[in-house]
Design a protein around this motif. Sequence first.
Motif, PDB file in Angstrom:
ATOM      1  N   LEU A  14       0.837  -1.203   0.000  1.00 26.43           N
ATOM      2  CA  LEU A  14       0.000   0.000   0.000  1.00 26.43           C
ATOM      3  C   LEU A  14       0.871   1.252   0.000  1.00 26.43           C
ATOM      4  CD1 LEU A  14      -2.747  -1.068   2.578  1.00 26.43           C
ATOM      5  CD2 LEU A  14      -2.994  -0.915   0.100  1.00 26.43           C
ATOM      6  N   LYS A  15       1.950   1.208   0.769  1.00 26.17           N
ATOM      7  CA  LYS A  15       2.867   2.352   0.828  1.00 26.17           C
ATOM      8  C   LYS A  15       3.464   2.641  -0.549  1.00 26.17           C
ATOM      9  CE  LYS A  15       7.456   3.671   2.461  1.00 26.17           C
ATOM     10  NZ  LYS A  15       8.687   3.218   3.144  1.00 26.17           N
ATOM     11  N   GLU A  16       3.869   1.589  -1.262  1.00 26.45           N
ATOM     12  CA  GLU A  16       4.468   1.775  -2.586  1.00 26.45           C
ATOM     13  C   GLU A  16       3.463   2.350  -3.576  1.00 26.45           C
ATOM     14  OE1 GLU A  16       7.661   1.522  -3.366  1.00 26.45           O
ATOM     15  OE2 GLU A  16       7.948   1.162  -1.228  1.00 26.45           O
ATOM     16  N   HIS A  17       2.219   1.842  -3.548  1.00 26.11           N
ATOM     17  CA  HIS A  17       1.177   2.377  -4.435  1.00 26.11           C
ATOM     18  C   HIS A  17       0.907   3.846  -4.110  1.00 26.11           C
ATOM     19  CE1 HIS A  17       0.439  -1.308  -6.456  1.00 26.11           C
ATOM     20  NE2 HIS A  17      -0.148  -1.942  -5.445  1.00 26.11           N
ATOM     21  N   SER A  18       0.917   4.171  -2.815  1.00 27.65           N
ATOM     22  CA  SER A  18       0.681   5.559  -2.407  1.00 27.65           C
ATOM     23  C   SER A  18       1.811   6.456  -2.883  1.00 27.65           C
ATOM     24  CB  SER A  18       0.551   5.635  -0.880  1.00 27.65           C
ATOM     25  OG  SER A  18       0.419   6.969  -0.447  1.00 27.65           O
ATOM     26  N   LYS A  19       3.040   5.972  -2.754  1.00 32.58           N
ATOM     27  CA  LYS A  19       4.207   6.740  -3.189  1.00 32.58           C
ATOM     28  C   LYS A  19       4.142   7.042  -4.682  1.00 32.58           C
ATOM     29  CE  LYS A  19       9.279   6.552  -3.152  1.00 32.58           C
ATOM     30  NZ  LYS A  19      10.463   5.713  -2.777  1.00 32.58           N
ATOM     31  N   GLU A  20       3.613   6.102  -5.451  1.00 35.23           N
ATOM     32  CA  GLU A  20       3.494   6.262  -6.899  1.00 35.23           C
ATOM     33  C   GLU A  20       2.228   7.011  -7.303  1.00 35.23           C
ATOM     34  OE1 GLU A  20       3.591   2.250  -8.190  1.00 35.23           O
ATOM     35  OE2 GLU A  20       5.714   1.935  -7.699  1.00 35.23           O
ATOM     36  N   LYS A  21       1.453   7.471  -6.297  1.00 38.41           N
ATOM     37  CA  LYS A  21       0.203   8.199  -6.545  1.00 38.41           C
ATOM     38  C   LYS A  21      -0.813   7.340  -7.303  1.00 38.41           C
ATOM     39  CE  LYS A  21       2.223  11.924  -4.902  1.00 38.41           C
ATOM     40  NZ  LYS A  21       1.926  12.423  -3.544  1.00 38.41           N
ATOM     41  N   LYS A  22      -0.781   6.038  -7.056  1.00 35.74           N
ATOM     42  CA  LYS A  22      -1.667   5.128  -7.767  1.00 35.74           C
ATOM     43  C   LYS A  22      -2.680   4.440  -6.845  1.00 35.74           C
ATOM     44  CE  LYS A  22       1.721   3.982 -11.374  1.00 35.74           C
ATOM     45  NZ  LYS A  22       2.505   2.883 -12.005  1.00 35.74           N
ATOM     46  N   LEU A  23      -2.614   4.725  -5.552  1.00 34.17           N
ATOM     47  CA  LEU A  23      -3.473   4.028  -4.605  1.00 34.17           C
ATOM     48  C   LEU A  23      -4.906   4.522  -4.703  1.00 34.17           C
ATOM     49  CD1 LEU A  23      -3.406   1.866  -2.401  1.00 34.17           C
ATOM     50  CD2 LEU A  23      -3.031   3.671  -0.722  1.00 34.17           C
ATOM     51  N   THR A  24      -5.841   3.596  -4.836  1.00 32.67           N
ATOM     52  CA  THR A  24      -7.267   3.912  -4.887  1.00 32.67           C
ATOM     53  C   THR A  24      -7.992   3.124  -3.801  1.00 32.67           C
ATOM     54  OG1 THR A  24      -7.756   2.118  -6.439  1.00 32.67           O
ATOM     55  CG2 THR A  24      -7.144   4.266  -7.386  1.00 32.67           C
ATOM     56  N   GLN A  25      -9.215   3.504  -3.524  1.00 34.02           N
ATOM     57  CA  GLN A  25      -9.985   2.801  -2.495  1.00 34.02           C
ATOM     58  C   GLN A  25     -10.224   1.331  -2.853  1.00 34.02           C
ATOM     59  OE1 GLN A  25     -13.561   4.832  -1.333  1.00 34.02           O
ATOM     60  NE2 GLN A  25     -13.742   3.684   0.565  1.00 34.02           N
ATOM     61  N   PRO A  26     -10.616   1.022  -4.109  1.00 36.37           N
ATOM     62  CA  PRO A  26     -10.764  -0.397  -4.469  1.00 36.37           C
ATOM     63  C   PRO A  26      -9.456  -1.176  -4.344  1.00 36.37           C
ATOM     64  CG  PRO A  26     -11.878   0.997  -6.071  1.00 36.37           C
ATOM     65  CD  PRO A  26     -11.071   1.902  -5.201  1.00 36.37           C
ATOM     66  N   MET A  27      -8.329  -0.502  -4.619  1.00 39.77           N
ATOM     67  CA  MET A  27      -7.032  -1.166  -4.518  1.00 39.77           C
ATOM     68  C   MET A  27      -6.723  -1.516  -3.061  1.00 39.77           C
ATOM     69  SD  MET A  27      -3.353   0.156  -5.954  1.00 39.77           S
ATOM     70  CE  MET A  27      -4.062   0.474  -7.574  1.00 39.77           C
ATOM     71  N   VAL A  28      -7.086  -0.627  -2.134  1.00 36.52           N
ATOM     72  CA  VAL A  28      -6.886  -0.909  -0.706  1.00 36.52           C
ATOM     73  C   VAL A  28      -7.644  -2.171  -0.324  1.00 36.52           C
ATOM     74  CG1 VAL A  28      -7.366  -0.105   1.633  1.00 36.52           C
ATOM     75  CG2 VAL A  28      -6.427   1.481  -0.047  1.00 36.52           C
ATOM     76  N   TYR A  29      -8.888  -2.256  -0.777  1.00 35.02           N
ATOM     77  CA  TYR A  29      -9.715  -3.445  -0.486  1.00 35.02           C
ATOM     78  C   TYR A  29      -9.073  -4.693  -1.086  1.00 35.02           C
ATOM     79  CZ  TYR A  29     -13.759  -6.555  -0.312  1.00 35.02           C
ATOM     80  OH  TYR A  29     -14.593  -7.607  -0.067  1.00 35.02           O
ATOM     81  N   SER A  30      -8.626  -4.569  -2.331  1.00 35.16           N
ATOM     82  CA  SER A  30      -8.043  -5.715  -3.026  1.00 35.16           C
ATOM     83  C   SER A  30      -6.778  -6.215  -2.341  1.00 35.16           C
ATOM     84  CB  SER A  30      -7.737  -5.331  -4.480  1.00 35.16           C
ATOM     85  OG  SER A  30      -7.097  -6.392  -5.151  1.00 35.16           O
ATOM     86  N   VAL A  31      -5.917  -5.292  -1.880  1.00 31.83           N
ATOM     87  CA  VAL A  31      -4.664  -5.682  -1.242  1.00 31.83           C
ATOM     88  C   VAL A  31      -4.922  -6.375   0.094  1.00 31.83           C
ATOM     89  CG1 VAL A  31      -2.563  -4.813  -0.151  1.00 31.83           C
ATOM     90  CG2 VAL A  31      -3.252  -3.936  -2.389  1.00 31.83           C
ATOM     91  N   ILE A  32      -5.845  -5.834   0.877  1.00 20.28           N
ATOM     92  CA  ILE A  32      -6.082  -6.378   2.227  1.00 20.28           C
ATOM     93  C   ILE A  32      -6.978  -7.621   2.208  1.00 20.28           C
ATOM     94  CG2 ILE A  32      -6.997  -5.881   4.534  1.00 20.28           C
ATOM     95  CD1 ILE A  32      -6.324  -2.945   4.067  1.00 20.28           C
ATOM     96  N   ILE A  33      -8.049  -7.571   1.440  1.00 19.58           N
ATOM     97  CA  ILE A  33      -9.030  -8.662   1.427  1.00 19.58           C
ATOM     98  C   ILE A  33      -8.730  -9.665   0.323  1.00 19.58           C
ATOM     99  CG2 ILE A  33     -11.481  -9.244   1.282  1.00 19.58           C
ATOM    100  CD1 ILE A  33     -10.697  -7.651   3.768  1.00 19.58           C
ATOM    101  N   GLY A  34      -8.228  -9.175  -0.811  1.00 18.74           N
ATOM    102  CA  GLY A  34      -7.988 -10.043  -1.953  1.00 18.74           C
ATOM    103  C   GLY A  34      -9.125  -9.915  -2.959  1.00 18.74           C
ATOM    104  N   LYS A  35      -8.839 -10.264  -4.180  1.00 17.73           N
ATOM    105  CA  LYS A  35      -9.868 -10.189  -5.218  1.00 17.73           C
ATOM    106  C   LYS A  35     -10.905 -11.288  -4.999  1.00 17.73           C
ATOM    107  CE  LYS A  35      -6.821  -8.195  -8.704  1.00 17.73           C
ATOM    108  NZ  LYS A  35      -6.213  -8.332 -10.053  1.00 17.73           N
TER     109      LYS A  35
END
Length: 288
Positions: A224-245
């Motif tokens: 999540l930190k890396e996605h945030s650093k790249e300005k690419k982090l979105t709310q659905p992405m947070v869900y996907s990373v923590i919960i999984g697709k």
Amino acid sequence: MKKSSASKINLSSYDDLFGKAPDLKDCVEVDLSLLYDFENHPFQVNDDEDMAELVASIKDRGILEPGIVRPRPDGGYEVIAGHRRKHAAALAGLSTMPVFVKNLSDAEAVDLMVYSNLKRSNIRPSEKAFAYRMQMEAMRHPGSKGISSADMVGRKYGDNARKVQRYIRLTYLHPTLLSYVDNGKLAVQAGGYLSYLTEEEQAWVLEVCDAHRKYPSGAQAEKLKEHSKEKKLTQPMVYSVIIGKPKNKRRVVIETSHLNKYFSEEYNEQEIQKIIFQLLDKWKQTQE
């Protein structure tokens, strides 16, 4: 009989704090109303089991370890060490407590306050985090003889510089996420990674945690930190990373009218299924 948890508390000796044993004649009784908490004191004073035991001890034997205070410009005294004892004294019905009055600079006061508290065994990660940050800010210099401030703080309290910096990162966490670190739902390392997220992004993480009672691992938090650093982090992405697709669950239903074209009424369900799977096995072999 339950062993008193007060035995787990490791109070600093006055030799550690002052460099020499103080003269008890310098100890004075001060009215509790004249004792003020240290500004932004990072250590919590809770009415828990340990506090109840301390109150009982004070009622039985009095305050055995005097507090340490410094005079305030506006009158009264600022407590450097002894916040829990002050609270326990009030609960025990005392109106005064014994203290040593010391003239300390802000940096000396912070150093003494942090040192006297971090020697306790039951320190929360959040308490250590804000204490380290306060100590670092009080130093206001990059260190001496090539040693960084983080190294100096770490050596004093048995942590390396990297660990000190990791704890300090926790002070940038959303308060609720920080409480999850305190209660063990989030690891310190995971909390450190999440601290680099923006306030909005941390709110997204908190929403997923609260809704699903699932908390990011260190690897997930780093992602999540890396996605945030790249300005690419979105709310659905947070869900996907923590919960999984979400997995697609296939459900195939064959209507009876279609089956009737191939099976007469003399075939029961089990026989129909057996024949279908036999045919599928033959079909699969042709695909290999």
